[in-house]
Write a protein that holds these residues in place. Structure first.
Motif, PDB file in Angstrom:
ATOM      1  N   ARG A  16       9.586  -7.730   0.626  1.00 10.22           N
ATOM      2  CA  ARG A  16       8.410  -7.271   1.383  1.00 10.22           C
ATOM      3  C   ARG A  16       8.680  -5.926   2.054  1.00 10.22           C
ATOM      4  O   ARG A  16       7.826  -5.036   2.037  1.00 10.22           O
ATOM      5  CB  ARG A  16       8.001  -8.320   2.422  1.00 10.22           C
ATOM      6  N   GLU A  17       9.878  -5.764   2.613  1.00  7.36           N
ATOM      7  CA  GLU A  17      10.224  -4.485   3.233  1.00  7.36           C
ATOM      8  C   GLU A  17      10.277  -3.377   2.186  1.00  7.36           C
ATOM      9  O   GLU A  17       9.788  -2.269   2.411  1.00  7.36           O
ATOM     10  CB  GLU A  17      11.559  -4.576   3.957  1.00  7.36           C
ATOM     11  N   ALA A  23       5.872   2.860  -0.351  1.00 12.36           N
ATOM     12  CA  ALA A  23       4.662   3.677  -0.213  1.00 12.36           C
ATOM     13  C   ALA A  23       4.997   5.102   0.218  1.00 12.36           C
ATOM     14  O   ALA A  23       4.259   6.033  -0.112  1.00 12.36           O
ATOM     15  CB  ALA A  23       3.707   3.041   0.791  1.00 12.36           C
ATOM     16  N   GLY A  24       6.136   5.278   0.905  1.00 16.61           N
ATOM     17  CA  GLY A  24       6.453   6.612   1.397  1.00 16.61           C
ATOM     18  C   GLY A  24       7.846   7.106   1.110  1.00 16.61           C
ATOM     19  O   GLY A  24       8.195   8.233   1.472  1.00 16.61           O
ATOM     20  N   GLU A  25       8.679   6.277   0.485  1.00 17.48           N
ATOM     21  CA  GLU A  25      10.048   6.696   0.200  1.00 17.48           C
ATOM     22  C   GLU A  25      10.567   6.006  -1.058  1.00 17.48           C
ATOM     23  O   GLU A  25       9.973   5.047  -1.538  1.00 17.48           O
ATOM     24  CB  GLU A  25      10.966   6.404   1.393  1.00 17.48           C
ATOM     25  N   ARG A  26      11.667   6.508  -1.554  1.00 20.11           N
ATOM     26  CA  ARG A  26      12.277   5.937  -2.747  1.00 20.11           C
ATOM     27  C   ARG A  26      13.042   4.666  -2.376  1.00 20.11           C
ATOM     28  O   ARG A  26      13.787   4.643  -1.407  1.00 20.11           O
ATOM     29  CB  ARG A  26      13.236   6.949  -3.370  1.00 20.11           C
ATOM     30  N   VAL A  27      12.852   3.628  -3.165  1.00 17.99           N
ATOM     31  CA  VAL A  27      13.524   2.356  -2.959  1.00 17.99           C
ATOM     32  C   VAL A  27      14.240   2.005  -4.257  1.00 17.99           C
ATOM     33  O   VAL A  27      13.660   2.123  -5.335  1.00 17.99           O
ATOM     34  CB  VAL A  27      12.513   1.239  -2.596  1.00 17.99           C
ATOM     35  N   GLU A  28      15.490   1.582  -4.160  1.00 18.09           N
ATOM     36  CA  GLU A  28      16.265   1.231  -5.346  1.00 18.09           C
ATOM     37  C   GLU A  28      16.829  -0.174  -5.219  1.00 18.09           C
ATOM     38  O   GLU A  28      17.158  -0.618  -4.123  1.00 18.09           O
ATOM     39  CB  GLU A  28      17.421   2.209  -5.543  1.00 18.09           C
TER      40      GLU A  28
END
Length: 86
Positions: A16-17, A23-28
């Protein structure tokens, strides 16, 4: 390798986080091989984002890696995650 998240509530909270932050940053996401556990996390993330659970594995395999979500129990975990019972 080939395992499932052992702390399912923590796993759900991380997803969920990640979805919120994406929505606003890169997540890996990553695991040792980058296919099974990573694919499982990506498929569950896809479910959170609206992909039907029964289609999530195919969705991740088409867009990420053709062998993502390697094991039967990982596939079952994704289906159950979509049903809220993972």
């Amino acid at each position: 390798d080939f395992r499932l998240p052992s702390d399912r509530p923590a796993f759900a909270a991380v997803l969920r986080e990640a979805l919120s932050r994406a929505a606003g940053e890169r997540v890996e996401f990553a695991c040792g091989g980058g296919i099974g556990r990573t694919g499982t996390a990506l498929a569950c993330l896809a479910v959170l984002d609206g992909v039907p659970a029964r289609e999530a594995v195919a969705y991740v395999r088409a867009g990420y890696h053709p062998r993502a979500v390697e094991t039967p129990w990982q596939r079952r975990f994704v289906r159950r995650y979509g049903a809220g019972t993972a």
